[in-house]
Enzyme design. Structure first.
Site, short mmCIF file in Angstrom:
data_model
loop_
_atom_site.label_atom_id
_atom_site.label_comp_id
_atom_site.label_asym_id
_atom_site.label_seq_id
_atom_site.Cartn_x
_atom_site.Cartn_y
_atom_site.Cartn_z
N GLU A 1 -6.05 -10.47 -2.17
CA GLU A 1 -6.85 -10.39 -0.94
C GLU A 1 -8.35 -10.32 -1.26
O GLU A 1 -9.11 -9.62 -0.58
CB GLU A 1 -6.43 -9.18 -0.10
CG GLU A 1 -4.95 -9.15 0.24
CD GLU A 1 -4.55 -7.98 1.13
OE1 GLU A 1 -5.42 -7.42 1.83
OE2 GLU A 1 -3.34 -7.64 1.14
N GLU B 1 0.81 -1.23 0.00
CA GLU B 1 0.00 0.00 0.00
C GLU B 1 0.84 1.28 0.00
O GLU B 1 0.66 2.14 0.86
CB GLU B 1 -0.97 -0.03 1.18
CG GLU B 1 -1.91 -1.23 1.14
CD GLU B 1 -2.76 -1.39 2.40
OE1 GLU B 1 -2.64 -0.55 3.31
OE2 GLU B 1 -3.55 -2.35 2.45
#
Length: 374
Positions: free
Chosen positions: A286, A172
């Protein structure tokens, strides 16, 4: 089963007979015995997600924890349906090096032992992230922070050298609003070069592992997603031009079955082609589908969640550089969303391929159909 008062006759087929004749005799015997034999045969095994994915040259993975695997039913489900596992939290910095220089690999080692016993792979998640950092790391000045990062990557990746096929090295790094890099402590104390340094150090620790930058919010069709994609592509192009080791990108794919997040994916295939043009593999890392704003009725929720799975998979499966699809859990009972994004009505979310009792549901059938489609 033999009828009362009758003795079952067993026909022994001589092995000396030619193969074709032996096959014909066996067929004739089964036909003569009829329904009793057919009824005794076990039903055909249902296709598994890993089996269907493997037929396309992919792996199907699932995030797990050691606590979750204490449940025999979930252990069986993960073993049957997955080709790979990823630790939800066991390989994050706050658990592996809670105090400076004191590394504890016992939890991720247990997961790796489970994977090996079941014939599964395990990938690494994650090395450099702005969350789940120990307090001592957060307090370090720039030079010491850089040394701590170097030591951490060298020690952790080195511990699993040659054992894990890939690592989420940087997690991220892009700002939520897509304006550039995230203003994390890594950026503020080490500058933008921290990403290249992390990737280079991971490659030095295990040259065979595929190195990944993992990001969320890249899947949908809205303007915010478009900005974030451009910031991500800018970063990737800079790394490519600088010769930094990087093998793949991870799309987290936390999706929504409502208007709060990505529900349509018309522009996603073109974005995937841009990633592939940079000679990068693509991993879905994910995947789940948030249902917190849907009505309470389970059939309606399940249909909506399944529809999002179907639309997303239709967008990504045709891309040749796609190598892995991992859901963030496999059974609804293990989803992180109930703790971090609970429904207002208090009902448990149903975001994963199997329900809380590990049974197939609408999403299961939709995923299977998508994987089977050519």
């Amino acid at each position: 089963m033999t009828a009362p008062g009758r003795t079952a006759r067993v026909t022994v087929v001589p092995l000396s007979l030619p193969m074709r004749r032996r096959q014909l005799i066996v067929i004739a015997v089964v036909a003569a015995l009829g329904w009793s034999v057919a009824r005794a045969l076990p039903p055909p095994a249902a296709p598994t997600l890993q089996g269907l994915a493997a037929a396309r040259g992919l792996r199907w993975g699932s995030a797990v924890t050691n606590d979750q695997l204490r449940d025999p039913g979930l252990r069986r489900l993960v073993s049957e349906q997955s080709g790979l596992i990823v630790p939800e939290s066991e390989l994050k910095w706050d658990g592996v090096e809670a105090a400076p220089g004191r590394f504890d690999f016992s939890a991720p080692d247990r997961l790796l032992a489970f994977a090996r016993a079941q014939g599964l792979a395990m990938r690494g998640h994650t090395l450099v992230w702005h969350e789940q950092l120990p307090a001592w790391v957060k307090a370090l000045p720039p030079a010491e922070l850089d040394r701590a990062m170097a030591t951490y990557i060298r020690t952790v990746v080195g511990h699993y050298r040659g054992q894990l096929p890939s690592w989420d090295v940087v997690n991220e790094p892009i700002a939520d609003d897509g304006t550039g890099l995230r203003r994390s402590l890594w950026l503020e104390r080490l500058g933008p070069d921290y990403i290249a340094r992390a990737l280079t150090r991971a490659h030095q620790a295990d040259p065979q592992a595929a190195l990944v930058i993992n990001e969320y919010g890249l899947e949908g069709d809205d303007a915010k997603t478009a900005r974030k994609r451009q910031a991500f592509l800018t970063l990737l192009r800079q790394l490519r031009q600088s010769g930094v080791p990087l093998n793949a990108v991870g799309l987290q794919a936390h999706l929504y079955a409502n208007g709060s997040g990505p529900t349509t994916f018309r522009t996603l295939p073109a974005f995937l082609r841009e990633l592939a043009a940079l000679d990068l593999d693509i991993l879905v890392t994910e995947l789940d589908v948030n249902d917190r704003e849907l009505p309470a009725a389970i059939p309606e929720r399940d249909r909506a969640v399944a529809a999002v799975y179907g639309a997303f998979l239709a967008a990504v499966l045709p891309e040749p550089r796609l190598k892995l699809i991992t859901t963030w859990g496999l059974s609804d009972r293990t989803t992180w969303l109930n703790a971090f994004m609970p429904r207002a009505d208090g009902l448990p979310q149903r975001p994963l391929p199997f329900d809380e009792d590990n049974r197939p549901k609408a999403a299961t059938a939709t995923i299977q159909a998508a994987l089977e489609k050519r």
